[in-house]
Every structure is written in structure tokens, then in C-alpha cells.
Design an enzyme around this catalytic site. Sequence first.
Site, PDB file in Angstrom:
ATOM      1  N   LYS A 116       0.913  -1.424  -0.046  1.00 46.93           N
ATOM      2  CA  LYS A 116      -0.116   0.120   0.025  1.00 46.93           C
ATOM      3  C   LYS A 116       0.811   1.332   0.068  1.00 46.93           C
ATOM      4  O   LYS A 116       0.486   2.353  -0.661  1.00 46.93           O
ATOM      5  CB  LYS A 116      -0.980  -0.058   1.277  1.00 46.93           C
ATOM      6  CG  LYS A 116      -2.027  -1.086   0.982  1.00 46.93           C
ATOM      7  CD  LYS A 116      -3.023  -0.879   2.172  1.00 46.93           C
ATOM      8  CE  LYS A 116      -3.896  -2.404   2.260  1.00 46.93           C
ATOM      9  NZ  LYS A 116      -4.961  -2.354   1.028  1.00 46.93           N
ATOM     10  N   GLU A 200      -4.011   7.796   6.998  1.00 49.15           N
ATOM     11  CA  GLU A 200      -4.462   8.707   6.207  1.00 49.15           C
ATOM     12  C   GLU A 200      -5.805   9.015   6.749  1.00 49.15           C
ATOM     13  O   GLU A 200      -6.261   8.811   7.535  1.00 49.15           O
ATOM     14  CB  GLU A 200      -4.726   7.996   4.722  1.00 49.15           C
ATOM     15  CG  GLU A 200      -5.571   6.892   4.490  1.00 49.15           C
ATOM     16  CD  GLU A 200      -5.580   6.133   3.296  1.00 49.15           C
ATOM     17  OE1 GLU A 200      -4.626   5.997   2.620  1.00 49.15           O
ATOM     18  OE2 GLU A 200      -6.487   5.382   3.277  1.00 49.15           O
ATOM     19  N   ARG A 292      -5.386  -8.257 -10.336  1.00 47.91           N
ATOM     20  CA  ARG A 292      -6.149  -9.450 -10.831  1.00 47.91           C
ATOM     21  C   ARG A 292      -7.279  -9.137 -11.565  1.00 47.91           C
ATOM     22  O   ARG A 292      -7.580  -8.125 -11.426  1.00 47.91           O
ATOM     23  CB  ARG A 292      -6.369 -10.372  -9.535  1.00 47.91           C
ATOM     24  CG  ARG A 292      -7.127  -9.728  -8.716  1.00 47.91           C
ATOM     25  CD  ARG A 292      -7.590 -10.768  -7.550  1.00 47.91           C
ATOM     26  NE  ARG A 292      -8.059  -9.836  -6.395  1.00 47.91           N
ATOM     27  CZ  ARG A 292      -8.871  -9.280  -6.282  1.00 47.91           C
ATOM     28  NH1 ARG A 292     -10.201  -9.243  -6.971  1.00 47.91           N
ATOM     29  NH2 ARG A 292      -9.517  -8.677  -4.958  1.00 47.91           N
TER      30      ARG A 292
HETATM   31  P1  ADP Z   1      -7.966  -3.927   2.143  1.00 48.42           P
HETATM   32  O1  ADP Z   1      -6.806  -4.185   1.043  1.00 48.42           O
HETATM   33  O2  ADP Z   1      -7.740  -4.626   3.501  1.00 48.42           O
HETATM   34  O3  ADP Z   1      -9.269  -4.419   1.510  1.00 48.42           O
HETATM   35  P2  ADP Z   1      -8.290  -1.080   1.603  1.00 48.42           P
HETATM   36  O4  ADP Z   1      -7.569  -0.052   1.498  1.00 48.42           O
HETATM   37  O5  ADP Z   1      -9.051  -1.504   0.289  1.00 48.42           O
HETATM   38  O6  ADP Z   1      -7.878  -2.524   2.549  1.00 48.42           O
HETATM   39  O7  ADP Z   1      -9.823  -0.727   2.606  1.00 48.42           O
HETATM   40  C1  ADP Z   1     -10.876  -1.633   2.936  1.00 48.42           C
HETATM   41  C2  ADP Z   1     -12.129  -0.851   3.216  1.00 48.42           C
HETATM   42  O8  ADP Z   1     -11.880  -0.086   4.391  1.00 48.42           O
HETATM   43  C3  ADP Z   1     -12.483  -0.036   2.376  1.00 48.42           C
HETATM   44  O9  ADP Z   1     -13.342  -0.599   1.248  1.00 48.42           O
HETATM   45  C4  ADP Z   1     -13.224   1.046   2.964  1.00 48.42           C
HETATM   46  O10 ADP Z   1     -14.595   0.571   3.510  1.00 48.42           O
HETATM   47  C5  ADP Z   1     -12.495   1.343   4.246  1.00 48.42           C
HETATM   48  N1  ADP Z   1     -11.609   2.318   4.410  1.00 48.42           N
HETATM   49  C6  ADP Z   1     -10.063   2.054   3.916  1.00 48.42           C
HETATM   50  N2  ADP Z   1      -9.505   3.340   3.769  1.00 48.42           N
HETATM   51  C7  ADP Z   1     -10.589   4.100   4.221  1.00 48.42           C
HETATM   52  C8  ADP Z   1     -10.419   5.805   4.456  1.00 48.42           C
HETATM   53  N3  ADP Z   1      -9.260   6.504   4.324  1.00 48.42           N
HETATM   54  N4  ADP Z   1     -11.697   6.392   4.894  1.00 48.42           N
HETATM   55  C9  ADP Z   1     -12.724   5.469   4.697  1.00 48.42           C
HETATM   56  N5  ADP Z   1     -12.736   4.315   4.886  1.00 48.42           N
HETATM   57  C10 ADP Z   1     -11.765   3.498   4.314  1.00 48.42           C
END
Ligand code: ADP
Length: 447
Positions: A116, A200, A292
Site C-alpha cells: 500500500k 491517512e 487480478r
Molecule cells: P484491504 O486491502 O484490507 O481491503 P482497503 O484499503 O481496500 O483495505 O480498505 C478496505 C475498506 O476499508 C474500504 O473498502 C473502506 O470501506 C475502508 N477504508 C479504507 N480506507 C479508508 C479511508 N481512508 N476512509 C474511509 N474508509 C476507508
Amino acid sequence: MFKRILIANRGEIALRILRACRELGVEAVCVYSEADKDAPYLKLADRAICIGPPPAKESYLNIARIIAAAEIADVDAIHPGYGFLSERPEFAAACRDCKIEFIGPSPEAMARLGDKVACKKAAKEAGVPVFPGSPDAIEDEEEAVKIAKQIGYPVIIKASAGGGGRGMRVCHDEAALRANIKAASTEAQAAFGNGAVFIEKFLEKAQHVEIQVIGDKHGGAIHLWERNCTIQRRHQKLIEEAPSPGLARDKIRPVAEAAVRLIQLAKYHGAATCEFLMDSKGDFYMLEVNTRVQVEHPVTELITGVDIVKTMIRVCAGEKLPYTQAQIGQPRGHAIECRINAEDPARNFMPQPGQVTTWHPPGGPGVRMDTHVVTGYVVPKFYDSMVAKLLVHADTRDECMDRTARALKEFKVEPIKTTIPLHLRLMNEPDVRANKTDIHWLERLLK
Ligand code: ADP
């Protein structure tokens, strides 16, 4: 083009890839665990090889066994599908070491976009909008506090190597941040073998919008517009649609073009998805890149006419992308996917393994069913509960929802319970019709 491909997956996506192989004139080899030995799609394969007992760790997640099957069947490529080994750089590397083409990016490109912190850096460089936050992994508590002051609370602590919604902590003030930052790092180290965390800005209310991109080995890349996947439960998507309702092309085009630049910068080939949260003003912030094919790729196929699975096989075989961006043109009509899971929505989504004695899938205009299930199929208890993807296409969003509701009413599954009744309810929910949802909306509704 390849002569023979091994499909390192199961269920509907194994069948989806098999169909693509057939259309390309490529032989298809399936692998299966003992729990899947009677899966009907295995009969369609040129060869099916058992790779071990039911638990995924001993079969679909076992790199040595899959590579052994690939060697025995003498394939020239492996398609990983989604889930299982699809996002493991060590699997892509093992394929390369054995001179088998991995149908996906190089292990280097996968590792770069899968981390990330590294991905966010590359995204910034490509002009992809990202959340305000720490530019690198956080080294100490004071640094975290300083950055949080700049971006404002609430903030979210994330693990650089995180995935599947794990390893995230939301902090609403400085005390919470101080209390959580060390623990988050320790937890990330234990869970992912990498203790790097970053922070963030946390967005309270947002929609999930993602861009489908695809690149070739010659530096070519295009986007296939966006999907909206806001209807989720516990970070699991239930409904996906394209295009995103009410989103102006002028608003999404620059984001999609930046996503194309990102995969070019990462020297990426194959299909990828850039996931974003979109706030109420229509501003985008990148979450992560999935390296993917996605479960929900067919909604994009329906609005663009591009066969994503065939295209990813083509580009990985070394062909140039068969389309230019101009040829993709504008999205055509509206598409919706309902994930039909063998779960009982009335009993907290309890899994429903067992035999399906009645399976009457819908059909008719604009309806596509992606499923490996037939009458008599036994849903194993070992894997993901998704049994079908109902895909519907129509001219407008309202027509598409009416048509989806019609199809859901035709769809009969007995005796196991599925998410069909929930989908039917959602198609008629005023908030869904009016697009007044956010990523936490469904959980509020279900309470
Ligand atoms: P992972 O790789 O574990 O799936 P993500 O970065 O895709 O992690 O985040 C998963 C979920 O967490 C997102 O779909 C969202 O619902 C929530 N999320 C992640 N980052 C944020 C953020 N900065 N603000 C609000 N919700 C977030």
C-alpha cells in the site's frame, strides 16, 4: 497464443476462464480438491488433476502442488483467477522460475502495487488522487501525531501489507492515535510479516468506485471505465454496477486516465482495478490496486463489449491490446451484478452448504448467469459461499433494476437459502433507486 492453460482456481471463475480458453482455441486444464471432484465444469476441461484434500491450504493455496500439476500437464501458462494465489508475488515468481507464463503482472509489478505504501507513492507520481496522509511508513508516534494534526481527524491507521479489510484502525482524536499506533504495527507484523503502517484521512461517508484497466507487454494500456460497488457488508461487495450512477464522464475520465498512467509506470500487464472512495462532492481518493481479474468484471464486459478474461490471456501471450481507448468509446447502457451467495440473510448470513435439489436460473433478454452450479450440485463447506453471479444489462439504470428484479423472481434455489430475497428487496429500496447509499448503508439497513 498459448497451447494449453492451467486454471488454478475453482467454481464460477474456473468455468469463466475455461470458456475464454475454448473461444481462443486453447486447451484448458483444471485442478480440483477432493471436495470439488464432482464439480460439473471439470467435465468440460481437456484434463482435470486432483491437487489435494479440501482445505485450501492443502490444494488451491498450495503452490508446489499447482506447479506440479502444471508440469505434469505440460501447460505453457497458468491463470490464477481471483482470490487464492492470484495476488501472491511468490506464486507469479514460481511460475516464471518454471518457465510457465503467469496470466497476470510480473511479480515485481504485483509486489509494487500490492504494497500500500509503495502503491500510493506510484499513484501520486502518476497523478492518481490519493488520501491525504503520511507519504511513507510511520516511524514513530510523534510523527503520526504531527501528520494527523495536518490532515485533521478522524484518521485511519493501515498496514502497508494489509488486505481483506484487516489491520485497520480508525482514530477520532490524538489520544486514540497514540493508543493505537504501536499496537497496529505489532499486529501487522504478526499478521502480515511486515510491521509497516501508515495513516491517512478517514472518510466517514463515501461510495466505492473502481476503475478497470488493462495493459499489455508493449507499454500499451487502456481503461474500461468504472464500476460502483457501494452496496457492501463487512467489506464484501454484494451488488456492483456500471457506469456509476449520475457520474459525469468529465469527472471520471481524468481519474481513469491517471489509473492508466499508474499501470504504465509500474510496467504492468494484464487486468487491474484501481479502487477509490468517492465523497459526496464527487472527489476521488485511491484505496488500493487489485492486481487480478475481479469478481465483478462482467459488469464492465456488458457496458464495453470487451471480453476481459480473453484480453488478459492475449496480452500475457505477448499480443498488443486489441483495442485503442477511442475504440472503447462511451459506456453502453447500464449493467448490474448481484452476487448470489449460499447464505441465509435472515440468520446473520449463516453459510448454507449442502445439496441443491432445485436450481432454476433466470434467462430472457439482457440476462447473463455466471455460475458453476447445476441441479444436484453440492455446495462444499470449505470455500467462499458465492454460487452465482446474476448479471443484467439494459438501456437505463431503472430498466436494469426492473429487469434484475424480474430475473431474481424467476430464480429458484432449494432447499438451501441464498441472498436472492435480499437482492430483490434491494432492487426496490428507494435509497438504492435514488443512489442515496454509502459503503455503510447496507449494514445500517440490516440492523
Ligand atoms: P484491504 O486491502 O484490507 O481491503 P482497503 O484499503 O481496500 O483495505 O480498505 C478496505 C475498506 O476499508 C474500504 O473498502 C473502506 O470501506 C475502508 N477504508 C479504507 N480506507 C479508508 C479511508 N481512508 N476512509 C474511509 N474508509 C476507508
